[in-house]
Design an enzyme around this catalytic site. Structure first.
Site, short mmCIF file in Angstrom:
data_model
loop_
_atom_site.label_atom_id
_atom_site.label_comp_id
_atom_site.label_asym_id
_atom_site.label_seq_id
_atom_site.Cartn_x
_atom_site.Cartn_y
_atom_site.Cartn_z
N HIS A 1 44.93 39.24 6.12
CA HIS A 1 45.80 40.18 6.69
C HIS A 1 47.13 39.77 7.30
CE1 HIS A 1 46.53 43.32 10.31
NE2 HIS A 1 47.28 42.37 10.65
N GLU A 2 47.21 38.38 7.60
CA GLU A 2 48.39 38.05 7.98
C GLU A 2 49.18 37.56 6.69
OE1 GLU A 2 49.51 37.83 10.90
OE2 GLU A 2 47.55 38.16 11.91
N HIS B 1 51.29 40.50 5.64
CA HIS B 1 52.59 40.73 6.39
C HIS B 1 53.53 39.77 5.63
CE1 HIS B 1 50.98 43.14 9.30
NE2 HIS B 1 50.21 42.76 10.06
#
Length: 213
Positions: free
Chosen positions: A53-54, A57
């Site tokens: 997820h990170e 980004h």
């Protein structure tokens, strides 16, 4: 180029361990033995869900030419740990900070939606593997373990997607909503359905429905 600082790696590891423990507490209750036994299983789902997820980004930020770095939020970690004892996890251990002098709402929205989309894709991948392996789980201990891991992975990633898409404060949902209401409503609806199915039906029943059992 995809680069990490030493402090960023440290923060990711700390956040990963604590968030994994939080979800293990939610699933194992207040039984220490249950928490410890389920922790390795939860770490697979959280590891894939949280880290990717990170990185989603970070990758999109750097694709647009910005420097991006994950930074730990200690207060968020503590709050997540506290809420886990009440049966849910407010998962806000930190965030990827994108350094830019100026950024349009569109770019900010695309960077923000990358994380939840990763979680949605992971949830579907875990569900697909769980479905494929389910028939053999009745007579194979290895298949049964993989099915459990995938079930937890599906549940955690679908939850992480819908949670981060909430238009609250600095969560991803606020930035996606500012950018494009249509895209936000579609993605949170998908994540919401996946999470609702996980909470009401359970992964095994979802798999049985897919297989027509």
């Amino acid at each position: 180029m995809f680069k990490f600082t030493s402090s960023e790696i440290r923060d990711l590891i700390i956040a990963f361990i604590v968030i994994s423990l939080c979800f293990a507490i939610v699933n194992g209750g207040r039984d220490a033995n249950a928490v410890l036994s389920i922790l390795p299983i939860v770490m697979v789902g959280v590891g894939a869900g949280f880290i990717l997820h990170e990185l989603g980004h970070k990758f999109v930020s750097m694709k647009y030419g910005y420097w991006a770095e994950f930074k730990l939020w200690p207060q968020g970690l503590i709050f997540a740990l506290v809420t886990s004892f009440f049966g849910f996890v407010f998962a806000a251990p930190g965030a990827v900070y994108t350094y830019a002098n100026y950024m349009t709402d569109e770019i900010n929205g695309k960077i923000s939606i990358a994380g939840p989309i990763v979680n949605i894709i992971l949830a579907l991948v875990f569900l697909a593997v769980a479905t494929a392996i389910y028939p053999s789980a009745f007579y194979s201990g290895t298949s049964a373990l993989v099915f459990i891991i995938c079930s937890v992975g599906y549940s955690i990633n679908s939850f992480l997607a819908v949670f981060n898409l909430l238009p609250i404060g600095n969560l991803d949902g606020s930035k996606v909503l500012t950018w494009n209401f249509g895209i936000w409503i579609v993605t949170i609806a998908i994540a919401g359905v996946l999470t609702l199915m996980s909470m009401t039906m359970g992964v095994e029943n979802i798999v049985r429905m897919i297989l027509g059992f």
